[in-house]
Design an enzyme around this catalytic site. Structure first.
Site, PDB file in Angstrom:
ATOM      1  N   HIS A 117      -6.682  34.310 -23.338  1.00 46.08           N
ATOM      2  CA  HIS A 117      -7.053  33.853 -21.981  1.00 46.08           C
ATOM      3  C   HIS A 117      -8.404  34.438 -21.540  1.00 46.08           C
ATOM      4  O   HIS A 117      -8.503  35.148 -20.537  1.00 46.08           O
ATOM      5  CB  HIS A 117      -5.945  34.206 -20.970  1.00 46.08           C
ATOM      6  CG  HIS A 117      -6.025  33.379 -19.717  1.00 46.08           C
ATOM      7  ND1 HIS A 117      -4.918  32.982 -19.005  1.00 46.08           N
ATOM      8  CD2 HIS A 117      -7.086  32.861 -19.045  1.00 46.08           C
ATOM      9  CE1 HIS A 117      -5.290  32.263 -17.947  1.00 46.08           C
ATOM     10  NE2 HIS A 117      -6.616  32.185 -17.957  1.00 46.08           N
ATOM     11  N   ARG A 171      -3.924  25.836 -18.820  1.00 48.00           N
ATOM     12  CA  ARG A 171      -2.794  26.736 -18.618  1.00 48.00           C
ATOM     13  C   ARG A 171      -1.763  26.489 -19.717  1.00 48.00           C
ATOM     14  O   ARG A 171      -1.604  25.343 -20.181  1.00 48.00           O
ATOM     15  CB  ARG A 171      -2.133  26.501 -17.257  1.00 48.00           C
ATOM     16  CG  ARG A 171      -2.916  27.012 -16.073  1.00 48.00           C
ATOM     17  CD  ARG A 171      -2.951  28.549 -16.029  1.00 48.00           C
ATOM     18  NE  ARG A 171      -3.649  29.033 -14.843  1.00 48.00           N
ATOM     19  CZ  ARG A 171      -4.932  29.415 -14.822  1.00 48.00           C
ATOM     20  NH1 ARG A 171      -5.660  29.382 -15.914  1.00 48.00           N
ATOM     21  NH2 ARG A 171      -5.470  29.868 -13.695  1.00 48.00           N
TER      22      ARG A 171
HETATM   23  P1  NAP Z   1     -10.786  21.025 -10.555  1.00 54.27           P
HETATM   24  O1  NAP Z   1     -12.216  21.032 -10.178  1.00 54.27           O
HETATM   25  O2  NAP Z   1      -9.772  20.990  -9.464  1.00 54.27           O
HETATM   26  O3  NAP Z   1     -10.575  19.792 -11.537  1.00 54.27           O
HETATM   27  C1  NAP Z   1      -9.320  19.360 -11.910  1.00 54.27           C
HETATM   28  C2  NAP Z   1      -9.411  18.002 -12.556  1.00 54.27           C
HETATM   29  O4  NAP Z   1      -8.109  17.629 -13.012  1.00 54.27           O
HETATM   30  C3  NAP Z   1      -9.857  16.917 -11.576  1.00 54.27           C
HETATM   31  O5  NAP Z   1     -10.692  15.991 -12.233  1.00 54.27           O
HETATM   32  C4  NAP Z   1      -8.536  16.246 -11.197  1.00 54.27           C
HETATM   33  O6  NAP Z   1      -8.648  14.869 -10.836  1.00 54.27           O
HETATM   34  C5  NAP Z   1      -7.789  16.344 -12.512  1.00 54.27           C
HETATM   35  N1  NAP Z   1      -6.354  16.208 -12.278  1.00 54.27           N
HETATM   36  C6  NAP Z   1      -5.540  16.963 -11.513  1.00 54.27           C
HETATM   37  N2  NAP Z   1      -4.288  16.486 -11.529  1.00 54.27           N
HETATM   38  C7  NAP Z   1      -4.301  15.396 -12.327  1.00 54.27           C
HETATM   39  C8  NAP Z   1      -3.329  14.460 -12.730  1.00 54.27           C
HETATM   40  N3  NAP Z   1      -2.062  14.541 -12.304  1.00 54.27           N
HETATM   41  N4  NAP Z   1      -3.702  13.446 -13.558  1.00 54.27           N
HETATM   42  C9  NAP Z   1      -4.988  13.349 -13.967  1.00 54.27           C
HETATM   43  N5  NAP Z   1      -5.971  14.214 -13.622  1.00 54.27           N
HETATM   44  C10 NAP Z   1      -5.624  15.222 -12.810  1.00 54.27           C
HETATM   45  O7  NAP Z   1     -10.421  22.290 -11.450  1.00 54.27           O
HETATM   46  P2  NAP Z   1     -11.420  23.175 -12.342  1.00 54.27           P
HETATM   47  O8  NAP Z   1     -12.174  24.136 -11.492  1.00 54.27           O
HETATM   48  O9  NAP Z   1     -12.198  22.273 -13.209  1.00 54.27           O
HETATM   49  O10 NAP Z   1     -10.374  24.044 -13.204  1.00 54.27           O
HETATM   50  C11 NAP Z   1      -9.393  23.430 -14.012  1.00 54.27           C
HETATM   51  C12 NAP Z   1      -8.393  24.454 -14.522  1.00 54.27           C
HETATM   52  O11 NAP Z   1      -8.968  25.243 -15.557  1.00 54.27           O
HETATM   53  C13 NAP Z   1      -7.935  25.495 -13.515  1.00 54.27           C
HETATM   54  O12 NAP Z   1      -6.927  24.988 -12.660  1.00 54.27           O
HETATM   55  C14 NAP Z   1      -7.410  26.613 -14.404  1.00 54.27           C
HETATM   56  O13 NAP Z   1      -6.032  26.446 -14.624  1.00 54.27           O
HETATM   57  C15 NAP Z   1      -8.176  26.413 -15.708  1.00 54.27           C
HETATM   58  N6  NAP Z   1      -9.071  27.550 -16.015  1.00 54.27           N
HETATM   59  C16 NAP Z   1      -8.847  28.255 -17.165  1.00 54.27           C
HETATM   60  C17 NAP Z   1      -9.696  29.298 -17.493  1.00 54.27           C
HETATM   61  C18 NAP Z   1      -9.522  30.082 -18.761  1.00 54.27           C
HETATM   62  O14 NAP Z   1     -10.156  31.114 -18.934  1.00 54.27           O
HETATM   63  N7  NAP Z   1      -8.726  29.636 -19.692  1.00 54.27           N
HETATM   64  C19 NAP Z   1     -10.760  29.627 -16.650  1.00 54.27           C
HETATM   65  C20 NAP Z   1     -10.943  28.881 -15.489  1.00 54.27           C
HETATM   66  C21 NAP Z   1     -10.093  27.842 -15.178  1.00 54.27           C
HETATM   67  P3  NAP Z   1      -9.451  14.418  -9.522  1.00 54.27           P
HETATM   68  O15 NAP Z   1     -10.910  14.612  -9.883  1.00 54.27           O
HETATM   69  O16 NAP Z   1      -9.100  13.005  -9.381  1.00 54.27           O
HETATM   70  O17 NAP Z   1      -9.003  15.318  -8.409  1.00 54.27           O
HETATM   71  C1  GLV Z   2      -8.766  31.480 -15.110  1.00 58.38           C
HETATM   72  O1  GLV Z   2      -7.850  31.225 -15.803  1.00 58.38           O
HETATM   73  C2  GLV Z   2      -9.016  30.888 -13.824  1.00 58.38           C
HETATM   74  O2  GLV Z   2      -8.170  30.138 -13.336  1.00 58.38           O
HETATM   75  O3  GLV Z   2     -10.092  31.151 -13.244  1.00 58.38           O
END
Ligand code: NAP
Ligand code: GLV
Length: 309
Positions: free
Chosen positions: A272, A224
């Site tokens: 994005h 983000r």
């Molecule tokens: P997720 O499965 O919830 O993974 C988040 C990771 O971040 C987990 O390993 C978590 O730790 C870690 N984390 C959270 N808070 C933290 C902190 N304070 N300090 C250290 N580590 C921390 O999320 P995801 O599905 O992988 O998605 C991640 C993000 O990608 C989304 O929230 C979204 O904003 C972004 N995204 C972007 C796009 C795009 O097109 N650009 C597309 C999809 C998603 P734990 O394992 O210990 O819980």
């Molecule tokens: C994209 O940014 C998502 O959060 O899926």
């Protein structure tokens, strides 16, 4: 019971069609058509207008169309006791890996520079680096981060991760918490941010943390825009502390036309699009949760409101 779809990016019809194609009798409405507000129990949202959730008195679930939920917590009028869910999807994770691997390989082989050189008919070979020269640090070793880790290992990269809580039996070393962050950053030559945006992670990519990377490290932010302190980036690149950045997300989207990132030669920008929820792939899990609501069963992919992700 019924579903309302709320988003402002012109994709309402596309999503409604995708729901009805797979589930022809589903009571699904989009927010711009007449719909029975009292019957709505599930709102599926993407960057919904602030306040738009207050008109549904019987709402039981706010579902994000995507993986991130930061924009839901950002809405101060969100009904606080309503469950929040998010998307966890193999296609979304695979798309993210493909984007990041592509960005990394382009960086190693100077592809951005050659695109600029081509505009001026310049033939100027540059030294390139190799997969074996780099350690990719994945900030956010969650669903997307660990899928990316596997893709990187498959093509020979060294990779490390960073998460909030300790992890065991992972394919890469995962550092955790504030205590593990410095070691994680010290080892990382290409940093990929895949954290959720929460109070704890806002502004985490700043002059101080990015200066813990080895000199000349590269930044990829696909999480983000709020993770990056934007004013810190160009000075870090211009001083050589960082060699450049690939950014898919920004504080303000669309990125304003006069933003200095657009014209910086070492910053690559995409709008994005690193991974975008595919209706065909994501609709079944959203409908599964709607059915679970009807049957009073536990919902899939629940978000913890305390953690904010
Ligand atoms: P997720 O499965 O919830 O993974 C988040 C990771 O971040 C987990 O390993 C978590 O730790 C870690 N984390 C959270 N808070 C933290 C902190 N304070 N300090 C250290 N580590 C921390 O999320 P995801 O599905 O992988 O998605 C991640 C993000 O990608 C989304 O929230 C979204 O904003 C972004 N995204 C972007 C796009 C795009 O097109 N650009 C597309 C999809 C998603 P734990 O394992 O210990 O819980
Ligand atoms: C994209 O940014 C998502 O959060 O899926």
């Amino acid at each position: 019971m019924a579903i309302v779809l709320i988003r402002q990016d012109g994709k309402l019809d596309l999503w409604k069609k995708a729901f009805l194609q797979q589930y022809p009798y589903l009571p699904v409405f989009h927010c711009k058509e007449s719909h029975p507000v009292e019957e709505i129990t599930m709102a599926i949202v993407w960057k919904h207008p602030e306040g738009s959730l207050t008109k549904y008195p019987n709402l039981k679930c706010i579902a994000s169309f995507g993986a991130g939920v930061d924009f839901i917590f950002d809405d101060p009028s969100r009904p606080e006791k309503v469950a929040i869910t998010r998307v966890i999807d193999t296609a979304l994770a695979a798309d993210m890996s493909e984007y990041v691997v592509g960005a990394i390989l382009g960086y190693l082989k100077n592809m951005d520079l050659y695109c600029q050189e081509q505009q001026q008919n310049n033939w100027r070979p540059q030294a390139y680096s190799r997969i074996s020269d780099h350690t990719v640090g994945i900030m956010g070793a969650g669903t997307l981060g660990m899928t990316l880790a596997q893709s990187l290992l498959n093509i020979g990269f060294k990779a490390v991760g960073w998460s909030r809580r300790p992890k065991e039996n992972t394919s890469i070393k995962v550092y955790d918490g504030a205590a593990g962050r410095t070691d994680f950053l010290n080892r990382t030559t290409i940093l990929v941010c895949l954290l959720p945006l929460t109070d704890a992670t806002k502004g985490i990519l700043n002059r101080e943390t990015l200066s813990l990377l080895p000199a000349g490290a590269y930044l990829i932010n696909v999480a983000r825009g709020g993770h990056l302190v934007e004013d810190d980036l160009i000075p870090l690149i211009d001083s050589g502390r960082l060699s450049g950045a690939c950014l898919d997300v920004f504080q303000k989207e669309p990125l304003p036309k006069d933003h200095p990132f657009w014209t910086h030669p070492k910053i690559k920008i995409t709008p994005h699009v690193a991974s975008v929820s595919d209706p065909a792939s994501v609709v079944p899990q959203l409908v599964e949760n709607y059915k679970r609501l009807i049957n009073k069963e536990p919902l899939l992919h629940l978000v913890d409101p305390e953690r904010g992700y």
